[in-house]
Write an enzyme that holds these catalytic residues in place. Structure first.
Site, PDB file in Angstrom:
ATOM      1  N   ASP A   1      -1.403  -6.138   6.325  1.00  0.00           N
ATOM      2  CA  ASP A   1      -0.683  -4.882   6.544  1.00  0.00           C
ATOM      3  C   ASP A   1      -1.057  -3.798   5.534  1.00  0.00           C
ATOM      4  OD1 ASP A   1       0.932  -5.783   8.760  1.00  0.00           O
ATOM      5  OD2 ASP A   1       2.077  -6.980   7.325  1.00  0.00           O
ATOM      6  N   ASP A   2      -1.997  -4.088   4.651  1.00  0.00           N
ATOM      7  CA  ASP A   2      -2.341  -3.145   3.596  1.00  0.00           C
ATOM      8  C   ASP A   2      -2.989  -1.883   4.153  1.00  0.00           C
ATOM      9  OD1 ASP A   2      -2.776  -2.808   0.536  1.00  0.00           O
ATOM     10  OD2 ASP A   2      -4.713  -2.316   1.436  1.00  0.00           O
TER      11      ASP A   2
END
Length: 310
Positions: free
Chosen positions: A264-265
């Site tokens: 999810d970065d």
């Protein structure tokens, strides 16, 4: 030699130690990564040399680290009183862990050679290692501090925390900082952290994590005890304030779990967008498809892709 380091891992000259390095290692690449943040407070870089106070139990050692043609990493002790062999061994272990020197990157480079995204990354950043954060509390703190803010502000908050509650070491006119210990933060209240100008929730999370560590309920050994990445991730995400991103960041930078994958970065998304020349960031489903051949190398793939941005 003692404490688990082999004779071939380092040469002990008492005033300095020379660490052996893999062929797939570039000090300049790692130094370039470390120099990207102008507000970093945990080390200095000057004339191609790295200066840092390394915590050893309740004490510390100020060292200078440099390399000549990547043939070895020289760690020179700057204190006039030379450390004993046990301390020198601990410093050697710390630096090897910090630079991830015991990782065999050949399989990763072989994988990357056939991957459209990673091929570009390893060609550009060959010899880069995932620079670690050996101390669990420091890694968790950095993960918590960095939640949902930009990197520049995260460094500002870290500096405030370190300068308010860390330990200061003065040597030859330079100031070296040691990250606050879990014991120090565990004894504080949220009000004590007001001067950091950090959200109340983040202050609570930092104190909670520090208390878990002090109480022996959270440690690197306990996280490794499950024997696999999924178990460690679940243990971390069961802690208030630690979501999947923070958990994977810690497993990547501190526990050195190769399957750790902060999918999810935002930085990872932007790096992939940049490399693919797209107008929109990829969806999580698209990232899963792109990364399906990265098995057991997700952490290194992420770190290399980050380098296009950071």
């Amino acid at each position: 030699m003692t404490s688990g380091l082999s004779h071939s891992a380092w040469v002990d000259n008492r005033d300095e130690i020379i660490l052996s390095v893999p062929t797939e290692f570039s000090f300049s690449q790692n130094l370039h990564y470390l120099s990207r943040a102008s507000n970093e407070c945990m080390f200095h870089i000057q004339n191609g040399r790295l200066y840092k106070a390394i915590p050893i139990g309740q004490d510390s050692q100020v060292v200078e680290i440099h390399a000549k043609n990547d043939q070895g990493l020289t760690v020179r002790f700057l204190s006039p009183s030379l450390p004993n062999e046990k301390v020198r061994t601990e410093v050697a272990r710390y630096v090897r862990d910090w630079f991830d020197l015991d990782r065999d990157l050949v399989p990763f480079y072989e994988l990357a050679a056939g991957d459209a995204l990673l091929k570009q990354a390893v060609e550009k950043f060959y010899g880069l290692r995932t620079m670690g954060i050996p101390d669990l509390f420091e890694a968790l703190s950095w993960g918590i501090i960095g939640q949902q803010i930009n990197l520049t502000y995260a460094y500002t908050l870290k500096r405030r925390l370190v300068e308010a509650f860390g330990r200061r070491v003065e040597f030859e006119g330079e100031t070296y900082w040691l990250f606050p210990t879990a014991e120090k933060i565990a004894g504080l209240s949220v009000t004590d952290l007001d001067g950091l100008r950090m959200t109340t929730k983040k202050c609570e999370y930092l104190i909670d994590v520090a208390q878990l560590i002090v109480e022996g309920k959270l440690s690197k050994e306990l996280l490794w005890d499950g024997g696999d990445y999924q178990t460690a991730e679940k243990r971390l995400t069961s802690i208030r304030g630690i979501g999947p991103w923070t958990a994977n960041y810690v497993l990547m930078r501190c526990l050195r779990m190769p399957s750790a994958f902060p999918i999810d970065d935002v930085g990872l998304h932007n790096a992939i967008k940049f490399l693919l020349g797209k107008e929109k960031k990829p969806t999580k489903a698209e990232i899963r498809e792109l990364s399906k051949t990265w098995t057991n190398w997700e952490s290194y793939a992420t770190f290399y892709l980050w380098r296009f941005l950071y």
